[in-house]
Design a protein around this motif. Structure first.
Motif, short mmCIF file in Angstrom:
data_model
loop_
_atom_site.label_atom_id
_atom_site.label_comp_id
_atom_site.label_asym_id
_atom_site.label_seq_id
_atom_site.Cartn_x
_atom_site.Cartn_y
_atom_site.Cartn_z
N TRP A 82 1.34 -0.94 -0.29
CA TRP A 82 -0.24 0.05 0.00
C TRP A 82 0.63 1.15 0.12
O TRP A 82 0.52 2.95 -0.87
N LYS A 83 1.80 1.07 0.58
CA LYS A 83 2.77 2.39 0.47
C LYS A 83 3.05 2.46 -0.89
O LYS A 83 3.54 4.35 -1.35
N CYS A 84 3.26 1.94 -1.82
CA CYS A 84 3.60 2.19 -2.86
C CYS A 84 2.44 2.73 -3.96
O CYS A 84 2.87 3.83 -4.88
N TYR A 85 1.47 2.74 -3.32
CA TYR A 85 0.32 3.54 -3.88
C TYR A 85 0.03 5.09 -3.21
O TYR A 85 0.03 5.92 -4.42
N ARG A 86 0.74 5.19 -2.18
CA ARG A 86 0.47 6.54 -1.54
C ARG A 86 1.48 7.13 -2.26
O ARG A 86 1.30 8.32 -2.77
N SER A 87 3.02 6.67 -2.98
CA SER A 87 3.99 7.29 -3.27
C SER A 87 3.76 7.66 -4.56
O SER A 87 3.72 8.66 -4.90
N ALA A 88 3.35 6.83 -5.80
CA ALA A 88 2.04 7.29 -6.45
C ALA A 88 1.46 8.59 -6.96
O ALA A 88 1.30 9.20 -7.62
N ALA A 89 0.51 8.46 -6.10
CA ALA A 89 -1.00 9.01 -6.16
C ALA A 89 0.07 10.33 -5.35
O ALA A 89 -0.37 11.61 -6.20
N ARG A 90 1.29 10.36 -5.02
CA ARG A 90 1.84 11.66 -4.25
C ARG A 90 2.42 12.21 -5.89
O ARG A 90 2.34 13.42 -6.10
N ARG A 91 3.47 11.44 -6.29
CA ARG A 91 4.26 11.38 -7.48
C ARG A 91 3.29 12.73 -8.44
O ARG A 91 3.01 13.24 -8.82
N LEU A 92 1.61 12.06 -8.77
CA LEU A 92 0.80 12.66 -9.41
C LEU A 92 0.78 13.70 -9.55
O LEU A 92 -0.03 14.36 -10.43
N ARG A 93 -0.20 14.14 -7.97
CA ARG A 93 -0.33 14.78 -7.13
C ARG A 93 0.58 15.98 -7.06
O ARG A 93 0.54 17.41 -8.35
N LYS A 94 2.14 16.39 -7.77
CA LYS A 94 2.67 17.23 -7.68
C LYS A 94 3.24 17.51 -9.14
O LYS A 94 3.63 18.84 -9.40
N LEU A 95 2.78 16.38 -9.62
CA LEU A 95 2.71 17.16 -11.23
C LEU A 95 1.36 17.90 -11.43
O LEU A 95 1.74 18.49 -13.08
N GLY A 96 0.96 18.13 -10.59
CA GLY A 96 -0.93 19.45 -10.25
C GLY A 96 -0.98 17.61 -11.58
O GLY A 96 -2.34 18.59 -12.37
N ARG A 97 -1.45 16.44 -11.92
CA ARG A 97 -2.38 15.79 -12.36
C ARG A 97 -3.57 15.72 -11.20
O ARG A 97 -3.39 15.18 -10.54
#
Length: 244
Positions: free
Chosen positions: A179-194
Motif C-alpha cells: 500500500w505504501k507504493c500506492y501512496r507514493s504513486a498518488a503523491r508523484r501524480l499530484r506533484k505534477l499537477g495532474r
C-alpha cells in the motif's frame, strides 16, 4: 497495465516516474534492476514445478506487463539451447515498450511479445495457447503490475485481473505492490499537477494487498499458495500459487 489511449514514453516521461500513471516506465529497469526479484527465484524453478525443458511438450511462460523485455532472458533458464522447449510470451499495453522488447530479444525464437491490455480482452492469449496446442500457461509471471490495474480500474479491476490470470495458468508467480507504493504513486501524480488516480480514494482493498490477492486466489480462483520466496529490496513479496 490499464487502458492507455496515449501512452507517452518520451524522454520527459522517462525522467519523471510520476509521469507514467499506467506503470509504463520507459527506464523501469534502471531504477529497479531485474536482479531485485530474479535473485530470489531459484534457477531450478521450472524443474521444481515438474516442467522439463527439452521434453516432448512445450513449457509456456506468460509475462504480464513485460515492459521492455529485459527480464525475459533471466526468466527462461536454458532458453539459449536450440533444443529448448520453453517458450515465453510477454505482453504490455505500451506499444513503444513492446518494440523495445523485440529489439532486446531479436534472436530468441522462443520469446515473443505482443501489445495487449488484459483489462480489455484476452483473445490473443487464447490464440497463442491454441497455436501451442495447450490449454493453459504453465507459469504466469505477474510482477509489479497489480497496483497499476488497481489504481486505474478499482477493486473490481484488480480482482478480475487475478481471476483471469488464474483461469489460464497452472502456476502463478505474483509480486503485488504494498500500500505504501500506492501512496507514493498518488503523491508523484499530484506533484505534477495532474488529476489523482480515479479510484484511489474509493479503494476498499488496502493495507496488505498481497494478502487480499492471496485470499481471492484461494477462495475464488481455485489456487493455493505453495511457496513464498521472500521479499524484494522494495519490500514486495514474491508468492507462488498453484492450481488445485
Amino acid at each position: 497495465m490499464a487502458t492507455c489511449p496515449s501512452c507517452d514514453t518520451s524522454d520527459a516521461v522517462a525522467n519523471d516516474p510520476g509521469a507514467a500513471p499506467y506503470g509504463n516506465f520507459i527506464n523501469y529497469y534502471s531504477f529497479n534492476p531485474p536482479e531485485n526479484r530474479l535473485s530470489l527465484i531459484p534457477a531450478t524453478l521450472l524443474r521444481d514445478l515438474g516442467y522439463r525443458d527439452g521434453g516432448d511438450e512445450p513449457t509456456l511462460i506468460l509475462d504480464v506487463g513485460c515492459n521492455s523485455g529485459v527480464c525475459e532472458s533471466g526468466a527462461l533458464p536454458g532458453f539459449k539451447s536450440e533444443r529448448s522447449t520453453v517458450h515465453l510470451l510477454g505482453f504490455d499495453l505500451d506499444e513503444t515498450l513492446i518494440e523495445r522488447a523485440q529489439q532486446t530479444n531479436p534472436l530468441h525464437s522462443n520469446i515473443s511479445f505482443i501489445q495487449l491490455d488484459i483489462t480489455e480482452e484476452t483473445n490473443q492469449l487464447q490464440e497463442y495457447l491454441s497455436q501451442q496446442s495447450c490449454s493453459h500457461f504453465h507459469l504466469c509471471l505477474c510482477l509489479a503490475v497489480t497496483m497499476w490495474v488497481h489504481l486505474n480500474h478499482g477493486d473490481l479491476g484488480l480482482l478480475q485481473l487475478l481471476s483471469r490470470l488464474a483461469s489460464i495458468s497452472h502456476h502463478l508467480l505474483l509480486e503485488a505492490q504494498p500500500w505504501k507504493c500506492y501512496r507514493s504513486a498518488a503523491r508523484r501524480l499530484r506533484k505534477l499537477g495532474r488529476s489523482n488516480f480515479e479510484h484511489f480514494k474509493t479503494l476498499k482493498i488496502q493495507g496488505d494487498v498481497a494478502e487480499s490477492a492471496k485470499e481471492h486466489l484461494e477462495r475464488q480462483c481455485g489456487m493455493e499458495l505453495i511457496q513464498s520466496f521472500g521479499s524484494t529490496t522494495w519490500d514486495r513479496k514474491l508468492l507462488l500459487f498453484r492450481r488445485r
